[in-house]
Design a protein around this motif. Structure first.
Motif, PDB file in Angstrom:
ATOM      1  N   ALA A 167     -52.242 112.395  14.932  1.00 42.03           N
ATOM      2  CA  ALA A 167     -53.177 113.322  15.567  1.00 42.03           C
ATOM      3  C   ALA A 167     -53.744 112.731  16.857  1.00 42.03           C
ATOM      4  CB  ALA A 167     -54.297 113.673  14.600  1.00 42.03           C
ATOM      5  N   VAL A 168     -54.189 111.478  16.805  1.00 43.22           N
ATOM      6  CA  VAL A 168     -54.783 110.856  17.993  1.00 43.22           C
ATOM      7  C   VAL A 168     -53.725 110.644  19.067  1.00 43.22           C
ATOM      8  CG1 VAL A 168     -55.967 108.811  18.874  1.00 43.22           C
ATOM      9  CG2 VAL A 168     -56.597 109.759  16.640  1.00 43.22           C
ATOM     10  N   LEU A 169     -52.567 110.114  18.672  1.00 40.53           N
ATOM     11  CA  LEU A 169     -51.500 109.879  19.643  1.00 40.53           C
ATOM     12  C   LEU A 169     -51.000 111.195  20.223  1.00 40.53           C
ATOM     13  CD1 LEU A 169     -49.647 107.860  21.031  1.00 40.53           C
ATOM     14  CD2 LEU A 169     -48.124 107.987  19.038  1.00 40.53           C
ATOM     15  N   GLY A 170     -50.857 112.219  19.375  1.00 38.25           N
ATOM     16  CA  GLY A 170     -50.444 113.524  19.872  1.00 38.25           C
ATOM     17  C   GLY A 170     -51.456 114.123  20.820  1.00 38.25           C
ATOM     18  N   GLY A 171     -52.761 113.937  20.511  1.00 41.21           N
ATOM     19  CA  GLY A 171     -53.784 114.442  21.412  1.00 41.21           C
ATOM     20  C   GLY A 171     -53.758 113.761  22.766  1.00 41.21           C
ATOM     21  N   LEU A 172     -53.574 112.443  22.767  1.00 38.00           N
ATOM     22  CA  LEU A 172     -53.515 111.713  24.036  1.00 38.00           C
ATOM     23  C   LEU A 172     -52.305 112.142  24.863  1.00 38.00           C
ATOM     24  CD1 LEU A 172     -54.470 108.104  22.852  1.00 38.00           C
ATOM     25  CD2 LEU A 172     -55.862 109.672  24.222  1.00 38.00           C
ATOM     26  N   ARG A 173     -51.153 112.233  24.219  1.00 35.46           N
ATOM     27  CA  ARG A 173     -49.940 112.600  24.957  1.00 35.46           C
ATOM     28  C   ARG A 173     -50.006 114.042  25.460  1.00 35.46           C
ATOM     29  NH1 ARG A 173     -44.720 111.409  21.676  1.00 35.46           N
ATOM     30  NH2 ARG A 173     -43.795 111.876  23.718  1.00 35.46           N
ATOM     31  N   GLU A 174     -50.546 114.924  24.632  1.00 38.11           N
ATOM     32  CA  GLU A 174     -50.664 116.317  25.052  1.00 38.11           C
ATOM     33  C   GLU A 174     -51.672 116.458  26.184  1.00 38.11           C
ATOM     34  OE1 GLU A 174     -51.882 120.667  23.138  1.00 38.11           O
ATOM     35  OE2 GLU A 174     -51.751 118.896  21.853  1.00 38.11           O
ATOM     36  N   THR A 214     -53.546 120.028  27.951  1.00 44.55           N
ATOM     37  CA  THR A 214     -53.999 120.963  26.918  1.00 44.55           C
ATOM     38  C   THR A 214     -54.293 120.199  25.631  1.00 44.55           C
ATOM     39  OG1 THR A 214     -51.762 121.403  26.071  1.00 44.55           O
ATOM     40  CG2 THR A 214     -52.553 122.787  27.877  1.00 44.55           C
ATOM     41  N   LEU A 215     -54.917 120.899  24.693  1.00 47.22           N
ATOM     42  CA  LEU A 215     -55.094 120.430  23.336  1.00 47.22           C
ATOM     43  C   LEU A 215     -54.825 121.598  22.392  1.00 47.22           C
ATOM     44  CD1 LEU A 215     -58.281 118.141  23.466  1.00 47.22           C
ATOM     45  CD2 LEU A 215     -55.920 117.423  23.041  1.00 47.22           C
ATOM     46  N   LEU A 216     -54.173 121.300  21.278  1.00 43.86           N
ATOM     47  CA  LEU A 216     -53.863 122.291  20.239  1.00 43.86           C
ATOM     48  C   LEU A 216     -52.804 123.293  20.676  1.00 43.86           C
ATOM     49  CD1 LEU A 216     -57.440 123.038  18.847  1.00 43.86           C
ATOM     50  CD2 LEU A 216     -55.800 121.340  18.058  1.00 43.86           C
ATOM     51  N   SER A 217     -51.985 122.952  21.644  1.00 47.21           N
ATOM     52  CA  SER A 217     -50.883 123.851  21.991  1.00 47.21           C
ATOM     53  C   SER A 217     -49.914 123.922  20.820  1.00 47.21           C
ATOM     54  CB  SER A 217     -50.157 123.349  23.239  1.00 47.21           C
ATOM     55  OG  SER A 217     -49.543 122.099  23.001  1.00 47.21           O
ATOM     56  N   GLY A 218     -49.375 125.115  20.585  1.00 45.40           N
ATOM     57  CA  GLY A 218     -48.486 125.330  19.458  1.00 45.40           C
ATOM     58  C   GLY A 218     -49.204 125.701  18.180  1.00 45.40           C
ATOM     59  N   LEU A 219     -50.515 125.914  18.258  1.00 45.46           N
ATOM     60  CA  LEU A 219     -51.269 126.260  17.053  1.00 45.46           C
ATOM     61  C   LEU A 219     -50.813 127.588  16.456  1.00 45.46           C
ATOM     62  CD1 LEU A 219     -53.595 125.096  15.352  1.00 45.46           C
ATOM     63  CD2 LEU A 219     -55.173 126.483  16.704  1.00 45.46           C
ATOM     64  N   GLU A 220     -50.253 128.454  17.302  1.00 44.38           N
ATOM     65  CA  GLU A 220     -49.761 129.742  16.805  1.00 44.38           C
ATOM     66  C   GLU A 220     -48.587 129.577  15.851  1.00 44.38           C
ATOM     67  OE1 GLU A 220     -47.502 128.729  20.497  1.00 44.38           O
ATOM     68  OE2 GLU A 220     -49.621 128.729  19.881  1.00 44.38           O
ATOM     69  N   GLY A 263     -54.854 131.974  21.513  1.00 40.04           N
ATOM     70  CA  GLY A 263     -56.014 131.907  22.392  1.00 40.04           C
ATOM     71  C   GLY A 263     -56.941 130.748  22.093  1.00 40.04           C
ATOM     72  N   TRP A 264     -56.676 130.012  21.015  1.00 40.43           N
ATOM     73  CA  TRP A 264     -57.525 128.877  20.667  1.00 40.43           C
ATOM     74  C   TRP A 264     -57.110 127.598  21.391  1.00 40.43           C
ATOM     75  CZ3 TRP A 264     -57.747 129.450  14.580  1.00 40.43           C
ATOM     76  CH2 TRP A 264     -58.290 130.701  14.268  1.00 40.43           C
ATOM     77  N   VAL A 265     -55.999 127.646  22.086  1.00 36.10           N
ATOM     78  CA  VAL A 265     -55.528 126.464  22.806  1.00 36.10           C
ATOM     79  C   VAL A 265     -56.527 126.111  23.899  1.00 36.10           C
ATOM     80  CG1 VAL A 265     -53.669 125.498  24.201  1.00 36.10           C
ATOM     81  CG2 VAL A 265     -53.139 127.048  22.311  1.00 36.10           C
ATOM     82  N   ILE A 266     -56.863 124.843  23.995  1.00 40.41           N
ATOM     83  CA  ILE A 266     -57.823 124.365  24.984  1.00 40.41           C
ATOM     84  C   ILE A 266     -57.065 123.926  26.231  1.00 40.41           C
ATOM     85  CG2 ILE A 266     -59.633 122.673  25.471  1.00 40.41           C
ATOM     86  CD1 ILE A 266     -60.085 122.498  22.435  1.00 40.41           C
TER      87      ILE A 266
END
Length: 232
Positions: free
Chosen positions: A149-156, A162-168, A177-180
């Motif tokens: 989660a942390v590594l994915g957040g940093l790389r994204e 962005t953050l949380l891309s692909g949440l759909e 629409g929740w993607v930051i």
């Protein structure tokens, strides 16, 4: 003797899985999915939770049959049990989350050969009661999930802004629409180094260095209060 896990033992297992013996930062197990799938928070957390589920179930199952499995065939039996659980998780994900399954691809069935699952089966589950083994498996999987989660957040964040891309892929189109977007979409921002495998190596190295720095800090103890009659 009761096999129920005590509070001290539970705290020790939780601390080992999440921090002291973290699979991604200390044992450096399962690096293939850590480096390949951690391109975003959603991908990393999804694979991490799937791994935690398999690790917890397989550890509990192996601990329950450990007395009936001869040492000569222990590893093949463990692999068969793990493969059966991974197949179950793969089929459930393919049926319920087909788009996410398509993104994670081969890394779902490869959980069977993940060093974390096999290592905990051999080093812990085969030597401890079911409650201890199940908790250890879940905590080791969740420890890996935190790293993903942390590594994915940093790389994204650095790679796409962005953050949380692909949440759909997990929650449906309503979650798109929740993607930051920390950088406006109109900027078409992209930093390839962060998104490609070298970025994963660099990010993981920074996380390992950060953990070691945190643990190496000198313990801060408050200065003793001056005795009565002494000058401060």
């Amino acid at each position: 003797m009761s096999q129920w896990i005590s509070g001290d033992a539970a705290r020790g297992i939780i601390g080992d899985g999440l921090w002291r013996q973290n699979a991604g930062l200390v044992q450096l197990l399962g690096l293939c999915p850590v480096l390949a799938v951690s391109s975003s928070v959603v991908n990393g957390v999804s694979l991490g939770l799937a791994t935690a589920l398999v690790t917890g179930l397989s550890s509990a199952l192996i601990a329950s049959v450990r007395h009936w499995v001869p040492n000569e065939i222990r590893n093949p039996v463990f692999i068969l049990l793990i493969a059966a659980l991974v197949t179950l998780v793969e089929l459930l994900m393919r049926a319920g989350l087909p788009e996410l399954y398509a993104v994670l691809g081969i890394f779902i069935p490869l959980i069977t050969t993940n060093c974390i699952v096999l290592a905990r089966a051999e080093a812990f589950a085969s030597r401890n009661p079911v409650p201890h083994a199940a908790l250890d498996g879940v905590m080791m999987g969740l420890g890996l999930t935190l790293v993903l989660a942390v590594l994915g957040g940093l790389r994204e964040l650095f790679g796409k802004g962005t953050l949380l891309s692909g949440l759909e892929l997990v929650l449906g189109e309503s979650a798109r629409g929740w993607v930051i977007h920390l950088i406006p979409e109109s900027a078409h921002y992209q930093f390839l180094l962060a998104m490609l495998p070298p970025g994963a190596f660099i990010g993981l190295a920074l996380l390992i260095a950060g953990k070691q720095w945190w643990e190496a800090r000198p313990a801060r103890t408050p200065a003793p209060a001056p005795l009565q009659g002494e000058q401060a």
